[in-house]
Design a protein around this motif. Structure first.
Motif, PDB file in Angstrom:
ATOM      1  N   ALA A 108       0.836  -1.211   0.000  1.00 36.55           N
ATOM      2  CA  ALA A 108       0.000   0.000   0.000  1.00 36.55           C
ATOM      3  C   ALA A 108       0.870   1.261   0.000  1.00 36.55           C
ATOM      4  CB  ALA A 108      -0.944  -0.020   1.193  1.00 36.55           C
ATOM      5  N   THR A 109       1.525   1.518  -1.134  1.00 37.51           N
ATOM      6  CA  THR A 109       2.301   2.748  -1.314  1.00 37.51           C
ATOM      7  C   THR A 109       1.958   3.321  -2.685  1.00 37.51           C
ATOM      8  OG1 THR A 109       4.192   1.764  -2.464  1.00 37.51           O
ATOM      9  CG2 THR A 109       4.248   1.709  -0.051  1.00 37.51           C
ATOM     10  N   VAL A 110       2.221   4.625  -2.874  1.00 38.76           N
ATOM     11  CA  VAL A 110       1.886   5.230  -4.172  1.00 38.76           C
ATOM     12  C   VAL A 110       2.720   4.642  -5.319  1.00 38.76           C
ATOM     13  CG1 VAL A 110       0.883   7.407  -3.361  1.00 38.76           C
ATOM     14  CG2 VAL A 110       3.365   7.249  -3.707  1.00 38.76           C
ATOM     15  N   ASP A 111       3.846   4.007  -4.982  1.00 38.86           N
ATOM     16  CA  ASP A 111       4.625   3.339  -6.033  1.00 38.86           C
ATOM     17  C   ASP A 111       3.856   2.165  -6.649  1.00 38.86           C
ATOM     18  OD1 ASP A 111       6.910   4.944  -5.935  1.00 38.86           O
ATOM     19  OD2 ASP A 111       7.705   3.846  -4.209  1.00 38.86           O
ATOM     20  N   SER A 112       2.850   1.680  -5.943  1.00 39.94           N
ATOM     21  CA  SER A 112       2.067   0.549  -6.467  1.00 39.94           C
ATOM     22  C   SER A 112       0.996   0.986  -7.464  1.00 39.94           C
ATOM     23  CB  SER A 112       1.359  -0.182  -5.314  1.00 39.94           C
ATOM     24  OG  SER A 112       2.297  -0.836  -4.498  1.00 39.94           O
ATOM     25  N   LEU A 113       0.713   2.302  -7.532  1.00 42.06           N
ATOM     26  CA  LEU A 113      -0.407   2.741  -8.375  1.00 42.06           C
ATOM     27  C   LEU A 113      -0.193   2.361  -9.838  1.00 42.06           C
ATOM     28  CD1 LEU A 113      -1.185   6.242  -6.810  1.00 42.06           C
ATOM     29  CD2 LEU A 113      -2.610   4.185  -6.688  1.00 42.06           C
ATOM     30  N   ASP A 114       1.004   2.608 -10.330  1.00 42.68           N
ATOM     31  CA  ASP A 114       1.295   2.313 -11.734  1.00 42.68           C
ATOM     32  C   ASP A 114       1.153   0.814 -12.046  1.00 42.68           C
ATOM     33  OD1 ASP A 114       1.831   3.707 -14.098  1.00 42.68           O
ATOM     34  OD2 ASP A 114       3.922   3.062 -14.073  1.00 42.68           O
ATOM     35  N   PRO A 115       1.853  -0.061 -11.292  1.00 46.20           N
ATOM     36  CA  PRO A 115       1.689  -1.499 -11.560  1.00 46.20           C
ATOM     37  C   PRO A 115       0.262  -2.002 -11.318  1.00 46.20           C
ATOM     38  CG  PRO A 115       3.184  -1.137  -9.684  1.00 46.20           C
ATOM     39  CD  PRO A 115       2.945   0.193 -10.320  1.00 46.20           C
ATOM     40  N   LEU A 116      -0.428  -1.391 -10.355  1.00 45.81           N
ATOM     41  CA  LEU A 116      -1.806  -1.819 -10.081  1.00 45.81           C
ATOM     42  C   LEU A 116      -2.712  -1.486 -11.281  1.00 45.81           C
ATOM     43  CD1 LEU A 116      -3.496  -1.275  -6.627  1.00 45.81           C
ATOM     44  CD2 LEU A 116      -4.807  -1.354  -8.715  1.00 45.81           C
ATOM     45  N   ARG A 117      -2.531  -0.270 -11.820  1.00 43.11           N
ATOM     46  CA  ARG A 117      -3.336   0.109 -13.010  1.00 43.11           C
ATOM     47  C   ARG A 117      -3.010  -0.805 -14.181  1.00 43.11           C
ATOM     48  NH1 ARG A 117      -1.815   5.519 -11.653  1.00 43.11           N
ATOM     49  NH2 ARG A 117      -0.277   5.390 -13.298  1.00 43.11           N
ATOM     50  N   GLN A 118      -1.711  -1.099 -14.343  1.00 43.16           N
ATOM     51  CA  GLN A 118      -1.294  -1.968 -15.449  1.00 43.16           C
ATOM     52  C   GLN A 118      -1.917  -3.353 -15.307  1.00 43.16           C
ATOM     53  OE1 GLN A 118       0.468  -0.831 -18.159  1.00 43.16           O
ATOM     54  NE2 GLN A 118      -0.178  -2.825 -18.968  1.00 43.16           N
ATOM     55  N   TYR A 119      -1.958  -3.843 -14.071  1.00 39.92           N
ATOM     56  CA  TYR A 119      -2.539  -5.165 -13.814  1.00 39.92           C
ATOM     57  C   TYR A 119      -4.032  -5.180 -14.166  1.00 39.92           C
ATOM     58  CZ  TYR A 119      -4.232  -9.244 -11.253  1.00 39.92           C
ATOM     59  OH  TYR A 119      -4.842 -10.419 -10.920  1.00 39.92           O
ATOM     60  N   VAL A 120      -4.749  -4.148 -13.703  1.00 41.47           N
ATOM     61  CA  VAL A 120      -6.195  -4.098 -13.967  1.00 41.47           C
ATOM     62  C   VAL A 120      -6.445  -3.891 -15.468  1.00 41.47           C
ATOM     63  CG1 VAL A 120      -8.341  -2.831 -13.487  1.00 41.47           C
ATOM     64  CG2 VAL A 120      -6.764  -3.365 -11.623  1.00 41.47           C
ATOM     65  N   LYS A 121      -5.543  -3.153 -16.116  1.00 42.50           N
ATOM     66  CA  LYS A 121      -5.663  -2.960 -17.563  1.00 42.50           C
ATOM     67  C   LYS A 121      -5.536  -4.295 -18.300  1.00 42.50           C
ATOM     68  CE  LYS A 121      -3.710  -0.079 -21.235  1.00 42.50           C
ATOM     69  NZ  LYS A 121      -2.706   0.955 -21.530  1.00 42.50           N
ATOM     70  N   ASP A 122      -4.544  -5.084 -17.905  1.00 44.11           N
ATOM     71  CA  ASP A 122      -4.348  -6.399 -18.533  1.00 44.11           C
ATOM     72  C   ASP A 122      -5.574  -7.294 -18.331  1.00 44.11           C
ATOM     73  OD1 ASP A 122      -1.837  -5.562 -19.272  1.00 44.11           O
ATOM     74  OD2 ASP A 122      -0.762  -6.660 -17.700  1.00 44.11           O
TER      75      ASP A 122
ATOM     76  N   VAL B 209       4.192  17.569 -20.522  1.00 43.41           N
ATOM     77  CA  VAL B 209       4.177  16.493 -19.534  1.00 43.41           C
ATOM     78  C   VAL B 209       4.221  15.157 -20.262  1.00 43.41           C
ATOM     79  CG1 VAL B 209       3.054  15.640 -17.441  1.00 43.41           C
ATOM     80  CG2 VAL B 209       2.591  17.965 -18.218  1.00 43.41           C
ATOM     81  N   GLU B 210       4.991  14.237 -19.723  1.00 38.56           N
ATOM     82  CA  GLU B 210       5.073  12.907 -20.318  1.00 38.56           C
ATOM     83  C   GLU B 210       4.900  11.864 -19.221  1.00 38.56           C
ATOM     84  OE1 GLU B 210       8.628  12.327 -22.635  1.00 38.56           O
ATOM     85  OE2 GLU B 210       8.199  10.195 -22.901  1.00 38.56           O
ATOM     86  N   GLY B 211       3.963  10.961 -19.424  1.00 38.94           N
ATOM     87  CA  GLY B 211       3.760   9.894 -18.435  1.00 38.94           C
ATOM     88  C   GLY B 211       2.383   9.963 -17.801  1.00 38.94           C
ATOM     89  N   ASN B 212       2.238   9.313 -16.656  1.00 38.59           N
ATOM     90  CA  ASN B 212       0.943   9.257 -15.984  1.00 38.59           C
ATOM     91  C   ASN B 212       0.888  10.268 -14.845  1.00 38.59           C
ATOM     92  OD1 ASN B 212       0.016   7.037 -17.547  1.00 38.59           O
ATOM     93  ND2 ASN B 212       1.292   5.681 -16.290  1.00 38.59           N
ATOM     94  N   ILE B 213      -0.240  10.963 -14.731  1.00 38.94           N
ATOM     95  CA  ILE B 213      -0.397  11.904 -13.613  1.00 38.94           C
ATOM     96  C   ILE B 213      -1.365  11.281 -12.611  1.00 38.94           C
ATOM     97  CG2 ILE B 213      -0.898  14.268 -12.929  1.00 38.94           C
ATOM     98  CD1 ILE B 213      -0.461  15.115 -15.843  1.00 38.94           C
ATOM     99  N   ASP B 214      -0.799  10.782 -11.519  1.00 41.12           N
ATOM    100  CA  ASP B 214      -1.614  10.179 -10.464  1.00 41.12           C
ATOM    101  C   ASP B 214      -1.190  10.793  -9.134  1.00 41.12           C
ATOM    102  OD1 ASP B 214       0.820   8.987  -9.819  1.00 41.12           O
ATOM    103  OD2 ASP B 214       0.260   6.999 -10.538  1.00 41.12           O
ATOM    104  N   SER B 215      -1.619  10.207  -8.019  1.00 42.29           N
ATOM    105  CA  SER B 215      -1.299  10.862  -6.747  1.00 42.29           C
ATOM    106  C   SER B 215       0.174  10.704  -6.380  1.00 42.29           C
ATOM    107  CB  SER B 215      -2.218  10.377  -5.624  1.00 42.29           C
ATOM    108  OG  SER B 215      -2.306   8.995  -5.655  1.00 42.29           O
ATOM    109  N   LYS B 216       0.903   9.842  -7.073  1.00 46.99           N
ATOM    110  CA  LYS B 216       2.346   9.776  -6.851  1.00 46.99           C
ATOM    111  C   LYS B 216       3.044  10.937  -7.568  1.00 46.99           C
ATOM    112  CE  LYS B 216       6.509   7.117  -7.649  1.00 46.99           C
ATOM    113  NZ  LYS B 216       7.149   6.147  -8.542  1.00 46.99           N
ATOM    114  N   THR B 217       2.632  11.202  -8.809  1.00 43.70           N
ATOM    115  CA  THR B 217       3.371  12.163  -9.638  1.00 43.70           C
ATOM    116  C   THR B 217       2.770  13.572  -9.628  1.00 43.70           C
ATOM    117  OG1 THR B 217       2.112  11.477 -11.581  1.00 43.70           O
ATOM    118  CG2 THR B 217       4.197  10.342 -11.184  1.00 43.70           C
ATOM    119  N   ALA B 218       1.512  13.716  -9.215  1.00 43.48           N
ATOM    120  CA  ALA B 218       0.858  15.032  -9.265  1.00 43.48           C
ATOM    121  C   ALA B 218       1.610  16.118  -8.478  1.00 43.48           C
ATOM    122  CB  ALA B 218      -0.600  14.928  -8.799  1.00 43.48           C
TER     123      ALA B 218
END
Lengths: 152, 111
Positions: free
Chosen positions: A19-33, B16-25
């Motif tokens: 549960a960290t913001v670093d997981s957001l990207d891989p989590l979205r990618q997983y749900v996308k797949d 901007v390049e990439g995803n804008i989420d609560s990590k990068t915003a």
């Protein structure tokens, strides 16, 4: 456990994310797949990814980090009866997003500089899926996203 | 996510390049607010942004508020169909000028 719920349990795929913001990207990618495998179109996939990102953000920032806790989000997925179901389970304090006050049509007509911004993520979540629900079972939050799979 | 800033014909252009989420915003916010300081007009190129969450919408709102104080305009370039739909559903779209290219954006702000 009756045979039906056992069957349902067996159908669900589980993947766990810290549960960290670093997981957001891989989590979205997983749900996308998962969405693409389930046959969701581009728009439905995007809206589901947006919904899961918003709820994951809430769990990470408010459920865990703000409370000084570390933990995980379990992501369960299942496809049945032309419906994709994604369930988040976490061990943070009970929080029901559906009880948050949502912005309404009137708020969206306000000039941007006067607009209350709270609740926007939940609004995007509810509007991004066919059905969004919440339950608290066995000391766990369960956020449930369901999307109808339209046949092309 | 990467943010690059330029001044083209005295207009702040933020790419901007990439995803804008609560990590990068937060990073997007910091870079964008710094580059629009004392600027009346801004162009934000989102053509390489695939994903924009409510955290990103909040940053766009902050940029809009800052530019509005100077009676300026905010132009968004290359917004994907999906992001445009989200902006449309939330009424955000009405406050921005949406164009296809940076050149179009410059022409719009110059005219």
């Amino acid at each position: 456990m009756n045979s039906r719920s056992y069957f349902v349990f067996m159908q669900m795929e589980l993947k766990t994310f810290p549960a960290t913001v670093d997981s957001l990207d891989p989590l979205r990618q997983y749900v996308k797949d998962v969405s693409q495998q389930a046959g969701l179109d581009k728009k439905a996939t995007y809206n589901l990814i947006l919904a899961v990102d918003e709820i994951a953000t809430n769990i990470i920032l408010y459920g865990y980090e703000k409370a000084g806790l570390e933990g995980f989000i379990d992501v369960l997925t299942e496809v049945s009866d032309n419906r994709l179901k994604v369930v988040f389970e976490d061990d943070a304090a009970p929080f029901d997003p559906t009880t948050r006050e949502l912005p309404d049509e009137e708020d969206f007509d306000l000039p941007l500089e006067e607009r209350p911004i709270g609740g926007l993520g939940i609004y995007l979540t509810i509007n991004g899926v066919s059905e969004f629900s919440y339950e608290y079972i066995n000391n766990r939050n369960r956020n449930i996203f369901e999307v109808d799979i339209k046949s092309p | 996510m990467k943010v690059a800033e330029n001044i083209i014909e005295s207009i702040a252009v933020i790419e901007v390049e990439g995803n804008i989420d609560s990590k990068t915003a937060p990073e997007f916010e910091k870079a964008a607010l710094a580059s629009i300081k004392n600027q009346g007009q801004v162009i934000i190129d989102l053509s390489k942004v695939e994903f924009l969450s409510s955290a990103g919408l909040r940053v766009l709102l902050m940029i809009y508020r800052q530019i509005k104080v100077q009676s300026g305009k905010v132009v968004l370039v290359g917004v994907s169909e999906e992001i445009q739909e989200v902006m449309s559903n939330t009424g955000f779209i009405n406050f921005f000028i949406i164009v296809g290219t940076i050149e179009e954006g410059i022409q719009t702000l110059k005219s």
